[in-house]
Motif scaffolding. Structure first.
Motif, PDB file in Angstrom:
ATOM      1  N   UNK A 299       0.789  -1.244   0.077  1.00 30.48           N
ATOM      2  CA  UNK A 299      -0.051  -0.021  -0.064  1.00 30.48           C
ATOM      3  C   UNK A 299       0.798   1.417   0.046  1.00 30.48           C
ATOM      4  N   UNK A 300       1.926   1.245   0.760  1.00 28.13           N
ATOM      5  CA  UNK A 300       2.769   2.379   0.936  1.00 28.13           C
ATOM      6  C   UNK A 300       3.251   2.565  -0.335  1.00 28.13           C
ATOM      7  N   UNK A 301       4.156   1.491  -1.105  1.00 24.75           N
ATOM      8  CA  UNK A 301       4.705   1.533  -2.411  1.00 24.75           C
ATOM      9  C   UNK A 301       3.720   1.954  -3.544  1.00 24.75           C
ATOM     10  N   UNK A 302       2.221   1.463  -3.547  1.00 23.51           N
ATOM     11  CA  UNK A 302       1.377   1.862  -4.846  1.00 23.51           C
ATOM     12  C   UNK A 302       0.741   3.194  -4.506  1.00 23.51           C
ATOM     13  N   UNK A 303       0.783   3.673  -3.123  1.00 24.87           N
ATOM     14  CA  UNK A 303       0.302   5.115  -2.962  1.00 24.87           C
ATOM     15  C   UNK A 303       1.432   5.994  -3.648  1.00 24.87           C
TER      16      UNK A 303
ATOM     17  N   UNK B  70       5.118  14.695  -2.202  1.00 20.57           N
ATOM     18  CA  UNK B  70       5.082  14.214  -0.802  1.00 20.57           C
ATOM     19  C   UNK B  70       3.989  14.273   0.122  1.00 20.57           C
ATOM     20  N   UNK B  71       3.292  15.493   0.208  1.00 26.47           N
ATOM     21  CA  UNK B  71       2.214  15.754   0.994  1.00 26.47           C
ATOM     22  C   UNK B  71       1.079  15.163   0.529  1.00 26.47           C
ATOM     23  N   UNK B  72       0.887  14.970  -0.574  1.00 25.72           N
ATOM     24  CA  UNK B  72      -0.274  14.248  -1.179  1.00 25.72           C
ATOM     25  C   UNK B  72      -0.081  12.943  -0.732  1.00 25.72           C
ATOM     26  N   UNK B  73       1.061  12.248  -0.868  1.00 29.68           N
ATOM     27  CA  UNK B  73       1.369  10.801  -0.493  1.00 29.68           C
ATOM     28  C   UNK B  73       0.803  10.699   0.759  1.00 29.68           C
ATOM     29  N   UNK B  74       1.256  11.585   1.733  1.00 29.77           N
ATOM     30  CA  UNK B  74       1.222  11.535   3.202  1.00 29.77           C
ATOM     31  C   UNK B  74      -0.289  11.375   3.600  1.00 29.77           C
ATOM     32  N   UNK B  75      -1.159  12.320   2.910  1.00 33.06           N
ATOM     33  CA  UNK B  75      -2.335  12.569   3.055  1.00 33.06           C
ATOM     34  C   UNK B  75      -3.132  11.296   2.799  1.00 33.06           C
ATOM     35  N   UNK B  76      -2.910  10.733   1.620  1.00 33.62           N
ATOM     36  CA  UNK B  76      -3.425   9.514   1.156  1.00 33.62           C
ATOM     37  C   UNK B  76      -3.234   8.345   2.028  1.00 33.62           C
ATOM     38  N   UNK B  77      -1.825   8.115   2.267  1.00 32.90           N
ATOM     39  CA  UNK B  77      -1.569   7.142   3.228  1.00 32.90           C
ATOM     40  C   UNK B  77      -2.365   7.162   4.708  1.00 32.90           C
ATOM     41  N   UNK B  78      -2.232   8.451   4.874  1.00 40.50           N
ATOM     42  CA  UNK B  78      -2.918   8.452   6.371  1.00 40.50           C
ATOM     43  C   UNK B  78      -4.546   8.272   6.457  1.00 40.50           C
TER      44      UNK B  78
END
Ligand SMILES: [Zn+2]
Lengths: 163, 252
Positions: free
Chosen positions: B102-106, B196-204
């Motif tokens: 999930x972390x990698x796919x995002x 990076x922010x978008x990734x953090x938001x999605x993963x969070x």
């Protein structure tokens, strides 16, 4: 010397079936893109359905074989990435062939994000036509398919993923 | 480093990450918790290794030294690999693998979506295809992350442990070489800080639905861009490359 025209060569190639779904051809599928005659060589462009589609090697070998048998010795098959393959390229005829083969064809809305993300509401069972169906697994027997089951006739079926 | 070498290394970074992650996923073949998940892992692995293959093919053209895709995948040593540290971590239990995925796919979804706009036509073409695939993968890995995180007490605890273990490799995903900034300026490469922010938001959001807590004081381990890996990559390569090392020049 190549005595055949590009159109004649395309006709020869258009009968090659997809190795994994033999009821449709590589032309139906949109994998066969362009044919060019460059000197004494025939160049054929194909595009992969999925990055890891293992059928691409087999398709490439089939193309060389068909053309060799037609007397064309020099064949160069190239994989191209643009434009990007989409299930939208499947003709209505190809969709019907898939359905008769027992594979629910992709919806015609691949540009719609909901379809990519699987939020398709009424997928019809290719066996009985019922829309009372459910997803069993996002991934099926090949890269291009997902696994469903019909709650009316209780048969499992493959769905050609929509991308 | 000239521009050609910079581009070559840049492509390797992407290709290596997909190859190693694909290899880790393929380890589930024959060991999946159920048949459908075994197929899912194998299919996802195929996509990733296919992406790596296309990228390696392009890298060999850029390099122009007559090396092949196989040479790049099978005949380089650990220090010459630039894959994300996250991708090389051992597969762990199924939940660990799905969480890492999930972390990698995002990351991949956002990365490829930006790379699709690259001024380099080969990279943008490969990215456009890979983008669609990554979206599909993300849907699968997110749903497992949620289901297992917000599952039983046991599955929740295991997922939280996995997250604690994996989080320290997430900075490394975004690492960039100074030289890559030139490629960014010419529109070829993607500036990872841009999403990076978008990734953090999605993963969070996924982790929140999974009732998992992101560790706040994790030591962030990096180094993959310099070829400094965790101990696990060496073992992975030893297995993956054994055939090519034993029978030099072997072809499928
Ligand atoms: Zn039915």
């Amino acid at each position: 010397m190549i005595t055949k025209t590009v159109e004649e060569i395309k006709t020869l190639l258009s009968v090659i079936p997809d190795p994994e779904i033999p009821v449709i051809t590589i032309r139906d599928l949109g994998v066969l893109r362009e044919v060019r005659i460059v000197g004494d060589t025939v160049e054929v462009d194909i595009t992969p359905t999925y990055s890891g589609c293992p059928a691409m090697k087999a398709i490439s070998q089939d193309i060389v074989k068909v053309l060799n048998e037609a007397g064309i010795e020099r064949v160069n098959v190239k994989e191209i990435y643009q434009p990007v393959w989409t299930t939208d390229w499947l003709s209505d005829e190809a969709r019907e062939k898939l359905r008769l083969y027992g594979i629910a064809p992709p919806e015609k809305t691949s540009s719609d994000k909901n379809a990519i993300l699987g939020k398709v509401k009424h997928l019809a069972c290719p066996h009985c036509g019922s829309i009372d169906t459910e997803l069993v697994s996002q991934f099926g027997s090949t890269a291009c398919k997902a696994l469903y089951r019909c709650l009316s006739c209780l048969e499992p079926f493959d769905h050609f993923k929509c991308i | 480093m000239n521009k050609q070498e910079t581009l070559f290394n840049y492509i390797l970074r992407i290709a290596d990450s997909q190859l190693i992650l694909g290899h880790r996923l393929s380890e589930w073949t024959g060991h999946g918790p159920m048949l459908e998940e075994e197929l899912a892992s194998a299919n996802t692995a195929l996509d990733l290794i296919g992406q790596a293959n296309s990228l390696y093919a392009y890298a060999t053209q850029v390099e122009g030294k007559g090396r092949t895709e196989d040479d790049l995948a099978y005949l380089r040593s650990e220090r010459e690999f630039f894959n994300h540290l996250l991708s090389e971590q051992p597969r762990g239990d199924f939940g660990f693998s799905m969480l890492r995925q999930m972390l990698c796919d995002a990351f991949d979804v956002l990365f490829y979506s930006a790379l699709m706009k690259s001024s380099d036509n080969t990279l943008s073409g490969i990215a456009a295809k890979a983008y669609k695939e990554s979206q599909y993968h993300l849907r699968h890995s997110s749903s497992w992350t949620e289901r297992l995180g917000d599952g039983t007490e046991e599955s929740h605890q295991r997922m939280q442990n996995s997250l604690n273990e994996l989080w320290r490799f997430t900075d490394d995903l975004f690492a960039m070489r100074a030289a890559d900034l030139e490629l960014v300026n010419t529109g070829i490469a993607v500036d990872t800080s841009s999403f990076r922010e978008a990734w953090f938001k999605q993963v969070s959001e996924v982790l929140e639905r999974a009732t998992l807590t992101i560790p706040t004081h994790a030591f962030m381990q990096k180094g993959s861009l310099e070829g400094r890996h965790t101990e696990h990559l060496g073992y992975l390569l030893a297995e993956m490359q054994s055939l090519h090392r034993a029978i030099p020049g072997v072809k499928w």
